[in-house]
Write a protein that holds these residues in place. Structure first.
Motif, PDB file in Angstrom:
ATOM      1  N   PHE A 333       0.831  -1.211   0.000  1.00 35.47           N
ATOM      2  CA  PHE A 333       0.000   0.000   0.000  1.00 35.47           C
ATOM      3  C   PHE A 333       0.861   1.254   0.000  1.00 35.47           C
ATOM      4  O   PHE A 333       0.614   2.202  -0.747  1.00 35.47           O
ATOM      5  N   THR A 334       1.892   1.264   0.841  1.00 32.81           N
ATOM      6  CA  THR A 334       2.766   2.447   0.895  1.00 32.81           C
ATOM      7  C   THR A 334       3.555   2.598  -0.400  1.00 32.81           C
ATOM      8  O   THR A 334       3.810   3.721  -0.854  1.00 32.81           O
ATOM      9  N   ALA A 335       3.939   1.474  -1.008  1.00 32.96           N
ATOM     10  CA  ALA A 335       4.641   1.551  -2.295  1.00 32.96           C
ATOM     11  C   ALA A 335       3.718   2.127  -3.365  1.00 32.96           C
ATOM     12  O   ALA A 335       4.158   2.902  -4.220  1.00 32.96           O
ATOM     13  N   MET A 336       2.425   1.755  -3.311  1.00 29.70           N
ATOM     14  CA  MET A 336       1.467   2.296  -4.267  1.00 29.70           C
ATOM     15  C   MET A 336       1.363   3.821  -4.124  1.00 29.70           C
ATOM     16  O   MET A 336       1.353   4.551  -5.124  1.00 29.70           O
ATOM     17  N   LEU A 337       1.301   4.299  -2.878  1.00 28.35           N
ATOM     18  CA  LEU A 337       1.232   5.744  -2.667  1.00 28.35           C
ATOM     19  C   LEU A 337       2.473   6.432  -3.225  1.00 28.35           C
ATOM     20  O   LEU A 337       2.390   7.478  -3.881  1.00 28.35           O
ATOM     21  N   ASP A 338       3.643   5.840  -2.963  1.00 28.39           N
ATOM     22  CA  ASP A 338       4.888   6.409  -3.491  1.00 28.39           C
ATOM     23  C   ASP A 338       4.890   6.403  -5.014  1.00 28.39           C
ATOM     24  O   ASP A 338       5.345   7.366  -5.653  1.00 28.39           O
ATOM     25  N   ASP A 339       4.386   5.305  -5.599  1.00 24.77           N
ATOM     26  CA  ASP A 339       4.368   5.210  -7.062  1.00 24.77           C
ATOM     27  C   ASP A 339       3.445   6.255  -7.680  1.00 24.77           C
ATOM     28  O   ASP A 339       3.736   6.806  -8.742  1.00 24.77           O
ATOM     29  N   ILE A 340       2.320   6.525  -7.017  1.00 23.91           N
ATOM     30  CA  ILE A 340       1.409   7.555  -7.514  1.00 23.91           C
ATOM     31  C   ILE A 340       2.105   8.914  -7.525  1.00 23.91           C
ATOM     32  O   ILE A 340       2.038   9.663  -8.503  1.00 23.91           O
ATOM     33  N   LEU A 341       2.784   9.238  -6.417  1.00 24.94           N
ATOM     34  CA  LEU A 341       3.480  10.527  -6.332  1.00 24.94           C
ATOM     35  C   LEU A 341       4.635  10.606  -7.323  1.00 24.94           C
ATOM     36  O   LEU A 341       4.855  11.659  -7.947  1.00 24.94           O
ATOM     37  N   ASN A 342       5.377   9.509  -7.495  1.00 24.86           N
ATOM     38  CA  ASN A 342       6.473   9.503  -8.462  1.00 24.86           C
ATOM     39  C   ASN A 342       5.948   9.699  -9.880  1.00 24.86           C
ATOM     40  O   ASN A 342       6.528  10.455 -10.674  1.00 24.86           O
ATOM     41  N   PHE A 343       4.858   9.009 -10.192  1.00 17.90           N
ATOM     42  CA  PHE A 343       4.263   9.138 -11.530  1.00 17.90           C
ATOM     43  C   PHE A 343       3.816  10.578 -11.768  1.00 17.90           C
ATOM     44  O   PHE A 343       4.040  11.135 -12.847  1.00 17.90           O
ATOM     45  N   ALA A 344       3.185  11.181 -10.755  1.00 20.31           N
ATOM     46  CA  ALA A 344       2.714  12.563 -10.898  1.00 20.31           C
ATOM     47  C   ALA A 344       3.881  13.516 -11.109  1.00 20.31           C
ATOM     48  O   ALA A 344       3.805  14.439 -11.933  1.00 20.31           O
ATOM     49  N   SER A 345       4.962  13.309 -10.379  1.00 28.69           N
ATOM     50  CA  SER A 345       6.114  14.213 -10.513  1.00 28.69           C
ATOM     51  C   SER A 345       6.748  14.094 -11.897  1.00 28.69           C
ATOM     52  O   SER A 345       7.311  15.060 -12.412  1.00 28.69           O
ATOM     53  N   ASP A 346       6.634  12.909 -12.519  1.00 27.58           N
ATOM     54  CA  ASP A 346       7.230  12.684 -13.841  1.00 27.58           C
ATOM     55  C   ASP A 346       6.356  13.176 -14.984  1.00 27.58           C
ATOM     56  O   ASP A 346       6.861  13.412 -16.084  1.00 27.58           O
ATOM     57  N   THR A 347       5.032  13.318 -14.752  1.00 22.05           N
ATOM     58  CA  THR A 347       4.126  13.560 -15.882  1.00 22.05           C
ATOM     59  C   THR A 347       3.315  14.851 -15.807  1.00 22.05           C
ATOM     60  O   THR A 347       2.746  15.268 -16.818  1.00 22.05           O
ATOM     61  N   LEU A 348       3.221  15.480 -14.633  1.00 19.01           N
ATOM     62  CA  LEU A 348       2.414  16.697 -14.518  1.00 19.01           C
ATOM     63  C   LEU A 348       3.170  17.919 -15.016  1.00 19.01           C
ATOM     64  O   LEU A 348       4.375  18.068 -14.787  1.00 19.01           O
ATOM     65  N   VAL A 349       2.452  18.825 -15.654  1.00 14.22           N
ATOM     66  CA  VAL A 349       3.023  20.115 -16.034  1.00 14.22           C
ATOM     67  C   VAL A 349       3.212  20.956 -14.775  1.00 14.22           C
ATOM     68  O   VAL A 349       2.696  20.625 -13.706  1.00 14.22           O
ATOM     69  N   ASP A 350       3.952  22.034 -14.873  1.00 13.03           N
ATOM     70  CA  ASP A 350       4.115  22.948 -13.743  1.00 13.03           C
ATOM     71  C   ASP A 350       2.745  23.393 -13.245  1.00 13.03           C
ATOM     72  O   ASP A 350       1.884  23.802 -14.045  1.00 13.03           O
ATOM     73  N   ASN A 351       2.524  23.291 -11.938  1.00 15.87           N
ATOM     74  CA  ASN A 351       1.271  23.661 -11.275  1.00 15.87           C
ATOM     75  C   ASN A 351       0.104  22.748 -11.630  1.00 15.87           C
ATOM     76  O   ASN A 351      -1.034  23.024 -11.242  1.00 15.87           O
ATOM     77  N   GLY A 352       0.372  21.665 -12.375  1.00 15.58           N
ATOM     78  CA  GLY A 352      -0.653  20.652 -12.592  1.00 15.58           C
ATOM     79  C   GLY A 352      -0.974  19.970 -11.269  1.00 15.58           C
ATOM     80  O   GLY A 352      -0.135  19.907 -10.371  1.00 15.58           O
ATOM     81  N   ARG A 353      -2.176  19.451 -11.135  1.00 14.03           N
ATOM     82  CA  ARG A 353      -2.606  18.915  -9.839  1.00 14.03           C
ATOM     83  C   ARG A 353      -2.825  17.403  -9.859  1.00 14.03           C
ATOM     84  O   ARG A 353      -3.319  16.847 -10.842  1.00 14.03           O
ATOM     85  N   LEU A 354      -2.439  16.791  -8.759  1.00 15.46           N
ATOM     86  CA  LEU A 354      -2.763  15.395  -8.451  1.00 15.46           C
ATOM     87  C   LEU A 354      -3.775  15.409  -7.319  1.00 15.46           C
ATOM     88  O   LEU A 354      -3.509  15.971  -6.252  1.00 15.46           O
ATOM     89  N   SER A 355      -4.941  14.816  -7.530  1.00 14.39           N
ATOM     90  CA  SER A 355      -5.956  14.697  -6.480  1.00 14.39           C
ATOM     91  C   SER A 355      -6.320  13.227  -6.360  1.00 14.39           C
ATOM     92  O   SER A 355      -6.881  12.658  -7.293  1.00 14.39           O
TER      93      SER A 355
END
Length: 455
Positions: A333-355
């Motif tokens: 579960f904790t790895a999944m949370l980390d993977d979500i944040l890592n994916f967001a940091s790699d793919t979001l534009v500046d000021n893009g949001r992860l919710s």
């Protein structure tokens, strides 16, 4: 000018976050003058009436917005405030048709008392027709009463406000997208209200690309598409996406609402084996990841690639078959949370949001902390409370690279892998859920060597 927002008294921790996000989407300067989760009335400062209308035109948790003419602890004080601060406005409404309503939150008034209160504003000098249906202007007396004021027969409200109606929200969309009327849903489909609110907080808007890596039946891409964003999604289980085909499928849901043109595409993958290239192209990521309660979390792969080499070879030969089901292995579960944040940091534009939504125990000792990432700043944490546990909508904003702490990022990348083998080993929330959120006791000698599944 000050305006009064009349909120629905539900999802209180989400309301301010939604309004502030809508101000960002519409580039509106918004100042919060008064807000309390205990009250449905919020007073804000806005640059114009047009800005007030625009702010609410896609809100889900608000009901209406009003030009604020006064607030006070009593009617005598309210009348004094209205006379002092708004007399210059009265001539604009002298000849137009109008009506005055009373909105008594947690209270009640007899019809006679309502008429007396409305007549107490006769000094406004309005000479136009009083029309109960479709008047040119609507004014409202807002009363805020203590809880249980009616059975306690309390004489006076805690607070009174007066204002002129400016605009309504689109709260009726909750009925439009009601899951009960949707052609294809599952037990994990997010309800319409919270899906739409999530899309608002994530800043979904025309010209933006939004992605849900746990798409299921499509609740979040549909909500984002309603607000004009192009929705994409993926899921580890292709069956949940395909459904029975036609109306009973994810694509059928988009067609039901006339949103086919805003569906990018849907594909089968998990977050750890994603075909999405690592490029800063996404404007938003919205999702409700699996919590691993009904069954342990899984990702594509084999527990032991050496022992299961035959299974891998079989998959290479049959993966194109419609009936093919890829092998899966337990996932932390904790790895999944980390993977979500890592994916967001790699793919979001500046000021893009992860919710994304995340469960936690209500007991502070068992509470799962909000995960962090050097490339993401936490915008807001909204909480939906159940009995012994809650789920939180955590929203992050992608920092420009110039604002990222390089040292912290390097340390994160060197972090240790989560260890564990069973579903309970890998999911602290799952363990707590099946313990009834009681404090975990240390193993005794009799239990040494047993797995959680054996106990």
């Amino acid at each position: 000018m000050k305006y009064l927002i009349r909120f629905s008294q539900s999802h209180e921790t989400f309301r301010l976050a939604e309004i502030q996000s809508l101000a960002i989407i519409n580039n509106i300067e918004l100042d919060i003058v008064f807000y309390s989760e205990e009250s449905p009335f919020c007073i804000v400062q806005l640059p114009s009436e047009d800005a007030a209308k625009t702010l609410l035109e896609r809100s889900i948790l608000a009901q209406s917005i009003h030009e604020h003419w006064g607030s006070a602890d009593s009617y005598d004080e309210l009348h004094a405030t209205v006379k002092r601060d708004t007399a210059h406005l009265w001539p604009q409404y002298k000849e137009v048709s109008f009506k005055i309503n009373i909105d008594a939150y947690q209270g009640s008034r007899s019809e006679k008392r309502k008429i007396d209160l409305i007549n107490s504003f006769a000094y406004l000098g309005f000479d136009g027709l009083i029309l109960l249906k479709n008047p040119d202007q609507k004014f409202t007396i807002f009363e805020e009463w203590e809880f249980d004021s009616v059975p306690r027969n309390l004489p006076n409200p805690l607070k009174v406000h007066f204002g002129r109606l400016v605009g309504h929200s689109v709260r009726e969309l909750i009925k439009t997208y009601d899951l009960k009327k949707r052609g294809y849903i599952s037990t994990t489909s997010m309800d319409a209200e919270l899906a739409l609110v999530t899309a608002n907080i994530a800043l979904a808007a025309p010209g933006k690309i939004f992605y849900d890596p746990f798409v299921g039946t499509g609740s979040f891409p549909i909500a984002c598409a309603h607000f004009g964003a192009l929705g994409w999604g993926s899921d580890i289980d292709g069956r949940s996406v395909r459904g029975e085909g036609g109306k009973r499928s994810l694509k059928g849901n988009f067609k039901q609402y006339g949103l086919e043109g805003l569906l990018g595409d849907i594909f089968v993958s998990d977050l750890t084996n994603s075909p999405v290239r690592k490029a800063r192209i996404l404007d938003g990521i919205v999702c409700d990841p699996p919590y691993g309660v009904r069954e342990g979390l899984k990702v594509l792969g084999c527990r032991d690639p050496e022992k299961d080499a035959w299974l891998i070879e079989k998959g290479k030969q049959t993966y194109k078959n419609a009936s093919f089901i890829p092998p899966k292995k337990p996932y932390s579960f904790t790895a999944m949370l980390d993977d979500i944040l890592n994916f967001a940091s790699d793919t979001l534009v500046d000021n893009g949001r992860l919710s994304f939504w995340m469960p936690t125990a209500n007991d502070e000792e068992q509470e799962i902390p909000v995960p962090t990432h050097p490339c993401l700043s936490v915008v807001v944490v909204c909480t939906q409370v159940f009995n012994r546990w809650s789920r939180r909508l955590i929203t992050y904003s992608r920092l420009p690279d110039s604002q990222v702490d390089i040292t912290a990022l390097a340390q994160r990348r060197q972090g240790e892998q989560v260890k564990g083998h069973t579903a309970d080993d890998l999911n602290a929330f799952r363990r707590a859920y099946f313990r009834g959120f009681k404090t975990e006791q240390p193993n005794t000698g009799a239990a040494v060597g047993q797995s959680n599944e054996e106990k």
